[in-house]
Design a protein around this motif. Structure first.
Motif: not given
Length: 80
Positions: A53-76
């Motif tokens: 599922x390409x859309x799921x892969x893109x969303x999961x990648x975005x999730x992981x990119x947000x998670x990498x931030x020093x202070x990820x936004x929990x709402x995001x």
């Protein structure tokens, strides 16, 4: 080529989960939370890749990119 050293060639029609990003998220979650939660990231990545599922892969990648931030936004993270 990604920054993590993965090389993608001849992938037309394939769904790719960036393993470098997942591994970085795994390490961060394991360090800040626990290994069960970190392992869940790898399970989700494997299931997305298996489903193709390409859309799921893109969303999961975005999730992981947000998670990498020093202070990820929990709402995001919740929205992903």
């Amino acid at each position: 080529m990604t920054s993590g050293g993965d090389v993608f060639q001849n992938i037309t029609g394939s769904t790719i989960v960036n393993k470098s990003i997942v591994e970085a998220s795994f390490n961060k979650v394991k360090e800040e939370f626990d290994s069960d939660t970190a392992n869940a990231l790898k399970v989700v990545a494997a299931e997305i890749e298996k489903a193709g599922n390409k859309e799921a892969a893109e969303l999961f990648e975005s999730f992981n990119e947000e998670l990498q931030k020093p202070e990820p936004k929990r709402s995001v993270l919740r929205n992903f």
